[in-house]
Design a protein around this motif. Structure first.
Motif, PDB file in Angstrom:
ATOM      1  N   ALA A  92      70.363  81.107 106.592  1.00  0.00           N
ATOM      2  CA  ALA A  92      69.907  82.174 106.133  1.00  0.00           C
ATOM      3  C   ALA A  92      69.332  83.178 106.265  1.00  0.00           C
ATOM      4  O   ALA A  92      69.631  84.282 105.039  1.00  0.00           O
ATOM      5  N   ALA A  93      68.960  82.754 106.657  1.00  0.00           N
ATOM      6  CA  ALA A  93      68.340  84.412 107.720  1.00  0.00           C
ATOM      7  C   ALA A  93      69.482  85.176 107.841  1.00  0.00           C
ATOM      8  O   ALA A  93      69.344  86.512 107.314  1.00  0.00           O
ATOM      9  N   ALA A  94      70.912  84.668 108.057  1.00  0.00           N
ATOM     10  CA  ALA A  94      71.659  85.826 108.123  1.00  0.00           C
ATOM     11  C   ALA A  94      71.988  86.312 106.969  1.00  0.00           C
ATOM     12  O   ALA A  94      73.260  87.766 107.077  1.00  0.00           O
ATOM     13  N   SER A  95      71.983  85.583 106.251  1.00  0.00           N
ATOM     14  CA  SER A  95      72.421  86.322 104.289  1.00  0.00           C
ATOM     15  C   SER A  95      71.112  86.361 103.921  1.00  0.00           C
ATOM     16  O   SER A  95      71.460  86.684 102.114  1.00  0.00           O
ATOM     17  N   GLY A  96      70.110  87.131 104.340  1.00  0.00           N
ATOM     18  CA  GLY A  96      68.954  87.475 103.417  1.00  0.00           C
ATOM     19  C   GLY A  96      68.673  85.878 102.281  1.00  0.00           C
ATOM     20  O   GLY A  96      67.769  86.961 101.228  1.00  0.00           O
ATOM     21  N   GLN A  97      68.520  85.229 102.718  1.00  0.00           N
ATOM     22  CA  GLN A  97      67.920  84.291 102.566  1.00  0.00           C
ATOM     23  C   GLN A  97      66.799  83.361 102.906  1.00  0.00           C
ATOM     24  O   GLN A  97      66.714  83.250 104.135  1.00  0.00           O
ATOM     25  N   VAL A  98      66.075  82.135 102.207  1.00  0.00           N
ATOM     26  CA  VAL A  98      64.784  81.703 102.736  1.00  0.00           C
ATOM     27  C   VAL A  98      65.558  80.052 102.531  1.00  0.00           C
ATOM     28  O   VAL A  98      66.445  79.889 100.912  1.00  0.00           O
ATOM     29  N   ILE A  99      65.221  78.666 102.722  1.00  0.00           N
ATOM     30  CA  ILE A  99      65.965  77.585 102.852  1.00  0.00           C
ATOM     31  C   ILE A  99      65.257  77.094 101.591  1.00  0.00           C
ATOM     32  O   ILE A  99      63.354  77.300 102.034  1.00  0.00           O
ATOM     33  N   LEU A 100      64.731  76.367 100.943  1.00  0.00           N
ATOM     34  CA  LEU A 100      63.961  75.595  99.599  1.00  0.00           C
ATOM     35  C   LEU A 100      64.008  74.536 100.114  1.00  0.00           C
ATOM     36  O   LEU A 100      62.546  73.461  99.645  1.00  0.00           O
TER      37      LEU A 100
END
Length: 249
Positions: free
Chosen positions: A66-74
């Motif tokens: 998530a961090a490497a792809s610019g996201q956060v976990i839902l």
């Protein structure tokens, strides 16, 4: 090369254009740097993951992606038996729920990762799935998917994942009868999602309820930042990317 999909934005009428990616990541057993580059290049607001890590340190692995792809976990991961949801910081999260489906002895446990999110005044339910390899169980899970979408209680919903079935199959048809099959409504990019080295079948799909406008959907072949080398190295499926306009609630 297909024209670029619309970028994410909020319209003056309160509706939201969002980019949604569905991706079977094979438990991150391949080139995770390539995987992250593909996701980041697609610039999604929501990522519907299948085969997220489920075993030793699975949370840390999914957080790293998530961090490497610019996201956060839902939601999701091992707690949903594989499906997961990621999002950009653009999303406001109302609630999440991991749903485990009934276990058939001798078969893999399946589940749904779900969430209710808002983008400005546009509110929607989201579900990621990975349906059974066994056709009768898969058909029953298709019905559970539709029930789960209804239970989210939102005016608009989207679902996506690895169906383990082609569009001619009865489970795929069941979903496409009740929901918009985004590729069929607005085909864009590539059609086939399996396999990356020899794409020949569409077994991964995104669906949306009526009222959501599908602006384009397909495999992001040839798009800026998405290389064939990365697509082949990232996992054993190709991703499905859609641009959707969700009305204000």
């Amino acid at each position: 090369m297909a024209a670029a999909l619309p970028t994410s934005r909020t319209e003056p009428d309160g509706s939201a254009v969002i980019r949604v990616l569905s991706y079977n990541i094979r438990s991150m057993r391949d080139d995770t740097e390539a995987l992250a580059r593909v996701i980041r290049a697609c610039a999604p607001d929501l990522v519907l993951v299948q085969e997220a890590p489920r075993f030793f340190r699975w949370r840390k692995k999914l957080a790293r992606l998530a961090a490497a792809s610019g996201q956060v976990i839902l939601s999701g991961g091992a707690t949903a038996s594989g499906p997961a949801l990621l999002s950009s910081l653009r999303a406001t999260v109302e609630r999440t729920e991991d749903v485990l489906l009934p276990l058939t002895p001798g078969l893999h446990r399946r589940g749904f990762a779900t969430a209710v999110v808002r983008f400005g005044r546009a509110r929607l339910g989201v579900l990621s799935c990975h349906l059974s390899l066994q056709k009768d169980e898969r058909y029953e899970q298709g019905g559970m998917l539709l029930d789960q979408l209804a239970a989210l209680g939102t005016p608009h919903t989207i679902a996506g994942g690895d169906l383990n079935e082609r569009p001619g199959g009865r489970t795929f048809k069941r979903l496409a009868t009740e929901l918009q099959d985004c590729w069929t409504v607005a085909p864009w990019g590539g059609e086939y999602t399996s396999t990356p080295t020899e794409p020949h079948q569409r077994i991964d799909a995104l669906f949306a309820t009526e009222g959501i406008e599908v602006l384009g959907c397909g495999v992001p072949l040839g798009q800026p930042g998405v290389t064939e080398t990365d697509l082949r190295a990232a996992t054993d499926h190709l991703p499905v990317l859609a641009a959707l306009r969700v009305p204000a609630s």
